[in-house]
Write an enzyme that holds these catalytic residues in place. Sequence first.
Site, mmCIF file in Angstrom:
data_model
loop_
_atom_site.group_PDB
_atom_site.id
_atom_site.type_symbol
_atom_site.label_atom_id
_atom_site.label_comp_id
_atom_site.label_asym_id
_atom_site.label_seq_id
_atom_site.Cartn_x
_atom_site.Cartn_y
_atom_site.Cartn_z
ATOM 1 N N PHE A 112 31.432 48.413 37.504
ATOM 2 C CA PHE A 112 32.185 49.670 38.368
ATOM 3 C C PHE A 112 33.519 49.212 39.214
ATOM 4 O O PHE A 112 34.158 50.073 39.295
ATOM 5 C CB PHE A 112 30.879 50.065 39.342
ATOM 6 C CG PHE A 112 30.806 49.255 40.689
ATOM 7 C CD1 PHE A 112 31.621 50.033 41.744
ATOM 8 C CD2 PHE A 112 30.408 48.142 40.678
ATOM 9 C CE1 PHE A 112 31.382 49.457 42.926
ATOM 10 C CE2 PHE A 112 30.391 47.312 41.852
ATOM 11 C CZ PHE A 112 30.768 47.998 43.083
ATOM 12 N N LYS A 113 33.837 47.948 39.127
ATOM 13 C CA LYS A 113 34.987 47.812 39.729
ATOM 14 C C LYS A 113 36.265 48.213 39.238
ATOM 15 O O LYS A 113 37.119 48.441 39.629
ATOM 16 C CB LYS A 113 35.010 46.152 40.072
ATOM 17 C CG LYS A 113 33.758 45.429 40.990
ATOM 18 C CD LYS A 113 33.602 45.979 42.469
ATOM 19 C CE LYS A 113 32.340 45.358 42.771
ATOM 20 N NZ LYS A 113 32.417 44.062 43.116
ATOM 21 N N ASP A 114 35.996 48.408 37.968
ATOM 22 C CA ASP A 114 37.117 48.845 36.859
ATOM 23 C C ASP A 114 37.511 50.204 37.431
ATOM 24 O O ASP A 114 38.690 50.300 37.487
ATOM 25 C CB ASP A 114 36.836 48.847 35.557
ATOM 26 C CG ASP A 114 36.617 47.708 34.984
ATOM 27 O OD1 ASP A 114 37.374 46.649 35.042
ATOM 28 O OD2 ASP A 114 35.717 47.438 34.060
ATOM 29 N N LEU A 117 39.578 49.728 40.806
ATOM 30 C CA LEU A 117 40.915 48.649 40.875
ATOM 31 C C LEU A 117 41.751 49.256 39.887
ATOM 32 O O LEU A 117 42.895 48.828 40.149
ATOM 33 C CB LEU A 117 40.325 47.257 40.363
ATOM 34 C CG LEU A 117 39.667 46.674 41.647
ATOM 35 C CD1 LEU A 117 38.839 45.242 41.070
ATOM 36 C CD2 LEU A 117 40.864 45.960 42.594
ATOM 37 N N THR A 145 34.484 41.584 40.928
ATOM 38 C CA THR A 145 35.764 42.303 41.366
ATOM 39 C C THR A 145 36.751 41.177 40.788
ATOM 40 O O THR A 145 37.803 41.928 40.471
ATOM 41 C CB THR A 145 35.849 42.114 43.085
ATOM 42 O OG1 THR A 145 34.853 42.716 43.646
ATOM 43 C CG2 THR A 145 37.145 42.411 43.697
#
Length: 483
Positions: A112-114, A117, A145
């Site tokens: 989900f960090k995509d 970010l 991350t």
Amino acid sequence: MWYVSTRGTAPRVDFEGALFAGYAPDGGLFMPEELPRLGEQTLWQWRALSYPGLVTELCALFIGPELIPRDDLHGLVQRAFSRFRHSDVVPLSRLRNGLNVLELWHGVTYAFKDLSLCCTAQFLQYFLEKRGTHVTVVVGTSGDTGSAAIESVQGAKNVDIIVLLPQGHCTKIQELQMTTVLEENVRVFGVEGNSDELDQPIKAVFADEAFVRKHNLMSLNSINWARVLVQMAHHFFAYFQCAPALDGHLLPPVEVVVPTGAAGNLAAGCIAQKMGLPIRLVAAVNSNDIIHRAIQGGDFSLSETLQPTLASAMDIQVPYNMERIFWLLSGSDSQMTRALMEQFERTRGVSLPEELQSKLSAVMTSESVGDEAITQTMARCWEENRYLLCPHSAVAVSYHYQQMRRQTSSPARCCLAPASAAKFPEAVLAAGLTPEPPEDILALERKETRCTPMRKSDDWVRMLRDTIEDMGRQGGHLLNAPE
């Protein structure tokens, strides 16, 4: 839109200032000075928007057209999600027994960090091009991350990135997603320590204001407001996907189950609540349960040791975004927040004031889930649905199964799924299941790697400072660093 520090003694900044700063100069975290309140009419208008459409609307509210005009913002968000594997960006899987799983992991690194970010990197490069300057990004990661941050800026001419990963505390795939990137603007350190320990040299470097200015340093950890902003869209999208038919003008509640470590997604949900989104939050944690203890009884203190778990990206004892939640729920009381957090930093534990704990438990509940329950949940979900959960997603789904067993009456529920099971084959095997890695994950094993060890005996702060200076000299960036 102006942003203020949760600790109250730093000058207010606009979105661009908050983006580049990371931590506020007084050690606090930036939050909007005022939150827009969304009426029923706006929520009705937003219910048919795509996930990128919701990100655009939210960013428009919190950035402002004077910094990024609407057309430019639309283009940046579209570019951010252009490499996602699913046309919906964030699809919802509706499974048996009322289980709704919102898949936040269809970006390049399968986590989900995509989502946040990719957007943050677009905003960053937009402002850098206008400034004609360069930044060095320093990131500590518990697993996901780091790879998402590297992916978002690798090869960029105006950004260098240094990532510290906890050697042996990530899965092999998570490490390879970072160490196989050989671009000149990327450096990766394997730290002989856990994710809380590796944050210490980063904070020490950022405490040297002259050094930060000289090298134009910034962080892309979830302390960065831009990431929390984009993550608010998860909650709005979950609500619109899972709310019962919106016929009439009543907006029924939806329970959003948030598997969390550093509490960035949780803070985003609290802000969405404050803006008028009728969600009920569930903080789902692994055995590292400081957030659970704070919600249930006001005990915000470290355990004696960090517990390694199958949900390794959530193996965090210092959930720094709770500071945002404390500030928000206290009515923007920066004096109380500063005193609370400074005491926590000194003593590693505080008891929340009774009024604050009461407000915290009123807006969310919580559950702590051990490894045995994680593997049982993964196995059950596969047996009932032929659907593979990652261990972090299983922490959320375990709460759903517990509520079913208790036959608790509750509103519609959505479980956030932060990563693909493909990144965690060890956990899949522990659940007695068969990993199904895609080809691009398998290909990582065949790639060359580059990673510098940071051993216990090393001076981590010196190593980090030397690397920052070395990258600056190699790129000639010190010449155009702002005063």
